[in-house]
Design an enzyme around this catalytic site. Structure first.
Site, PDB file in Angstrom:
ATOM      1  N   ASP A   1      16.635  11.725  -8.101  1.00  0.00           N
ATOM      2  CA  ASP A   1      17.788  12.551  -8.002  1.00  0.00           C
ATOM      3  C   ASP A   1      18.347  11.642  -6.410  1.00  0.00           C
ATOM      4  O   ASP A   1      19.660  12.462  -6.291  1.00  0.00           O
ATOM      5  CB  ASP A   1      18.462  13.428  -8.849  1.00  0.00           C
ATOM      6  CG  ASP A   1      18.134  13.844  -9.605  1.00  0.00           C
ATOM      7  OD1 ASP A   1      17.901  12.491 -10.440  1.00  0.00           O
ATOM      8  OD2 ASP A   1      18.190  14.716 -10.758  1.00  0.00           O
TER       9      ASP A   1
ATOM     10  N   LYS B   1       3.079   4.356  -1.136  1.00  0.00           N
ATOM     11  CA  LYS B   1       2.885   5.777  -2.004  1.00  0.00           C
ATOM     12  C   LYS B   1       4.200   6.380  -1.741  1.00  0.00           C
ATOM     13  O   LYS B   1       4.289   7.047  -0.705  1.00  0.00           O
ATOM     14  CB  LYS B   1       1.794   6.443  -2.155  1.00  0.00           C
ATOM     15  CG  LYS B   1       0.749   5.643  -2.796  1.00  0.00           C
ATOM     16  CD  LYS B   1      -0.162   5.418  -1.211  1.00  0.00           C
ATOM     17  CE  LYS B   1      -1.205   4.654  -1.358  1.00  0.00           C
ATOM     18  NZ  LYS B   1      -2.760   4.377  -0.118  1.00  0.00           N
TER      19      LYS B   1
ATOM     20  N   LYS C   1      -4.470  10.770   5.392  1.00  0.00           N
ATOM     21  CA  LYS C   1      -4.660   9.741   6.361  1.00  0.00           C
ATOM     22  C   LYS C   1      -3.360  10.755   7.420  1.00  0.00           C
ATOM     23  O   LYS C   1      -2.189  10.358   6.571  1.00  0.00           O
ATOM     24  CB  LYS C   1      -3.566   8.181   5.674  1.00  0.00           C
ATOM     25  CG  LYS C   1      -4.385   7.639   5.130  1.00  0.00           C
ATOM     26  CD  LYS C   1      -3.656   7.327   4.121  1.00  0.00           C
ATOM     27  CE  LYS C   1      -3.934   5.925   2.181  1.00  0.00           C
ATOM     28  NZ  LYS C   1      -6.061   6.642   2.707  1.00  0.00           N
TER      29      LYS C   1
ATOM     30  N   HIS D   1      -9.652  11.075   1.476  1.00  0.00           N
ATOM     31  CA  HIS D   1      -8.907   9.395   1.043  1.00  0.00           C
ATOM     32  C   HIS D   1      -7.273   9.965   2.151  1.00  0.00           C
ATOM     33  O   HIS D   1      -6.337   9.116   1.931  1.00  0.00           O
ATOM     34  CB  HIS D   1      -7.923   9.715  -0.285  1.00  0.00           C
ATOM     35  CG  HIS D   1      -7.178   7.536   0.006  1.00  0.00           C
ATOM     36  ND1 HIS D   1      -6.442   7.943  -0.839  1.00  0.00           N
ATOM     37  CD2 HIS D   1      -8.043   6.811  -0.622  1.00  0.00           C
ATOM     38  CE1 HIS D   1      -5.565   7.147  -0.471  1.00  0.00           C
ATOM     39  NE2 HIS D   1      -7.090   5.704  -1.639  1.00  0.00           N
TER      40      HIS D   1
ATOM     41  N   ASP E   1      -1.063  17.102  20.299  1.00  0.00           N
ATOM     42  CA  ASP E   1      -0.406  17.671  21.815  1.00  0.00           C
ATOM     43  C   ASP E   1       0.290  18.609  20.673  1.00  0.00           C
ATOM     44  O   ASP E   1       1.399  19.624  20.777  1.00  0.00           O
ATOM     45  CB  ASP E   1       0.322  16.764  22.540  1.00  0.00           C
ATOM     46  CG  ASP E   1       0.203  15.922  23.357  1.00  0.00           C
ATOM     47  OD1 ASP E   1      -1.514  15.811  23.094  1.00  0.00           O
ATOM     48  OD2 ASP E   1       0.470  14.847  23.762  1.00  0.00           O
TER      49      ASP E   1
ATOM     50  N   HIS F   1       0.873  -0.596   0.309  1.00  0.00           N
ATOM     51  CA  HIS F   1       0.310  -0.131  -0.264  1.00  0.00           C
ATOM     52  C   HIS F   1       0.573   1.585  -0.331  1.00  0.00           C
ATOM     53  O   HIS F   1       0.224   2.496   0.476  1.00  0.00           O
ATOM     54  CB  HIS F   1      -0.848   0.136   1.041  1.00  0.00           C
ATOM     55  CG  HIS F   1      -1.931   0.776   1.524  1.00  0.00           C
ATOM     56  ND1 HIS F   1      -1.962   1.957   1.811  1.00  0.00           N
ATOM     57  CD2 HIS F   1      -2.802   1.202   0.178  1.00  0.00           C
ATOM     58  CE1 HIS F   1      -3.353   2.850   1.752  1.00  0.00           C
ATOM     59  NE2 HIS F   1      -4.081   2.316   0.556  1.00  0.00           N
TER      60      HIS F   1
END
Length: 525
Positions: free
Chosen positions: A189, A184, A422, A420, A427, A182
């Site tokens: 470079d 991404k 996450k 979508h 604090d 999952h």
């Protein structure tokens, strides 16, 4: 009068046993015939060594000595901006491009990015692409074609051996194929990286006909990049990362990348392309990056990731990303705000309720039923709502057609949107941005990655979004005197509507949600 032989139960058992034997034999034979190829690891990828004289290394070098040992960050909340920075990095690459993605769509933005990778390889850039094989529908010919380029190396993560109708593979190899990558990330470079929640496709980049995802990425440069490069190499060299040429049929030589050009051509001639590229060219974000205004803040950033051995089911507890996250979630002293589109807390209910009991203010934003794109996951979440609310955890559910147009942090978005992103903030000090959902699949099945950012400024932006934006853009849930859930919807500054069921749902849909919630499928969600 019909008589039934006393021997019929024995016959049924006999035929059942024979049928099970046949099915088991077919599964064993199919798994042997369609087993993963053995990969020669003698030429494993080593993490990229950074050249000091590339365009990007000059653009992203620390402005002064105070930035040494820190990471520069820029949050990418707008989909078009997220696409723009990816194209900018790829077009200015001079040495290497390392990318890994769960989903890569065959649409305008997906094909434009593939074309940009091919152009980078044409000018001498080494391109390494790791794609989860569950999210690349329709791309086999293009991937096979690109993989024949001498400077493009594509690997498929945990691939399906039968290509034409992939779902067949689940009938004999479900437990392997149910585990996915999952992650991404795009690293260019060895200098700059974009990671977070976005896959590659129009829905993630603010274009196209379908409902848009509200998502969150982060651009990072500096201290955290070496660990991201090392993590990419670990995944790229994993025994379940199979070179594309061992899975896909090669394209005829001399095609001159016909499949990619043929797929992209209709999009380039479309109104969507003209409108989208025009918006990018006139955007303030493009002007900012062309003027070298990439970074919002220099701070301490830590990358955390699962190990690819999680896909093989041979990991140790301390190797799981959720172990690191649980340690962080045990630490809040005053507040924690969580954003998770697919929220199935399971045992995590105890974590959140214990925090609330200790006086920590816990607020959670997820998709409302009308906004979710995965109904079974919503059913897994729905059965925990009452318990969380009873413990005074605050729940918000994003509307599907809310009207906020302010980009802000990107937690809420434009009309026809589905959450979508996450992320969570703790604090007013610490923020997580990544691919991890608070659900069983992220916890135990899929590999995940993300970054922990020590930043008062960023954490407060998330806290402020919960304070200011959510009452307008999300339903606020509470329990009435009868201990039933009420959804409050703000209509104006002084007017609220109350819903006694999931807003904009039918009784048949609600019945289906309850039925799914009773099934023993939570570990798969």
């Amino acid at each position: 009068m019909i008589t039934i032989s006393a021997k019929w139960p024995l016959k049924v058992l006999k035929y059942t046993a024979v049928l099970l034997l046949i099915i088991s034999t077919c599964i064993v034979v199919a798994r042997w015939v369609f087993k993963l190829p053995v990969v020669d690891h003698s030429t494993d990828l080593k993490p990229t060594s950074v050249l000091a004289d590339t365009y990007l290394s000059q653009q992203f070098k620390p402005v002064n000595a105070n930035h040494q040992g820190l990471t520069g960050i820029k949050v990418l909340s707008d989909g078009m901006d997220a696409f723009t920075i990816r194209m900018f990095l790829i077009k200015h690459a001079m040495q290497s491009i390392d990318a890994q993605y769960y989903i890569w769509h065959k649409d305008l933005t997906g094909l434009l990015l593939l074309s940009a990778l091919k152009e980078a390889a044409d000018r001498g850039v080494q391109v390494r692409l790791l794609l989860d094989d569950n999210g690349i529908d329709g791309l086999d010919e293009i991937i096979a074609e690109l993989n024949q380029h001498p400077l493009i190396d594509i690997r498929l993560y945990n691939p399906f051996m039968i290509r034409g109708f992939k779902v067949i593979n689940f009938t004999f190899d479900f437990f392997r194929l149910n585990r996915r990558m999952h992650n991404k990330a795009l690293i260019v470079d060895g200098v700059a990286a974009v990671s977070g929640g976005r896959n590659i496709g129009d829905q993630y980049f603010g274009t196209g006909e379908h409902a848009q995802f509200v998502d969150l990425d982060i651009l990072t440069v500096g201290q955290v990049i070496p660990s991201m490069l090392e993590n990419f190499a670990v995944f790229f060299n994993s025994e379940v990362s199979i070179p594309a040429e061992l899975i896909l049929h090669p394209t005829p030589s001399g095609t001159q990348f016909y499949h990619l050009a043929n797929a992209l051509s209709p999009f380039v001639d479309s109104e969507q392309f003209a409108s989208y590229t025009s918006d990018i060219k006139s955007s303030q974000f493009l002007l900012d990056i062309l003027n070298g205004q990439f970074i919002d803040e220099w701070t301490k950033v830590t990358m955390i990731s699962d190990d690819p051995r999680k896909t093989l089911g041979i990991h140790y507890e301390d190797e799981l990303m959720v172990t690191r996250l649980n340690a962080i979630l045990d630490s809040p002293e005053t507040k924690i705000d969580v954003v998770s589109p697919y929220f199935v807390p399971g045992d995590g209910v105890e974590v959140f309720t214990n925090l609330q009991a200790k006086g920590v203010n816990v607020r959670i934003l997820t998709n409302a039923f009308e906004a979710t794109d995965v109904v079974p996951v919503h059913s897994g979440y729905a059965k925990y709502r009452q318990q969380l609310l009873a413990a005074e955890v605050q729940l918000f559910e994003l509307k599907a057609h809310q009207i906020n147009k302010d980009k802000g942090l990107g937690i809420v978005g434009s009309s026809a949107s589905s959450l979508h992103a996450k992320t969570f903030a703790v604090d007013e000090q610490l923020t997580f941005i990544g691919s991890f959902n608070f659900d069983p699949r992220s916890t135990m099945l899929n590999t995940e990655m993300g970054v922990l950012i020590k930043s008062e400024k960023l954490a407060n932006r998330i806290h402020q979004h919960f304070d200011d934006k959510l009452p307008n853009d999300a339903y606020t849930l509470s329990l009435n005197e009868a201990n039933k859930i009420i959804w409050r919807e703000k209509v104006s500054e002084s007017t609220y509507l109350e819903h006694s069921n999931d807003p904009n749902s039918t009784w048949q849909q609600r019945a289906f949600i309850k039925l799914l919630g009773l099934l023993p499928i939570q570990s798969l969600l």
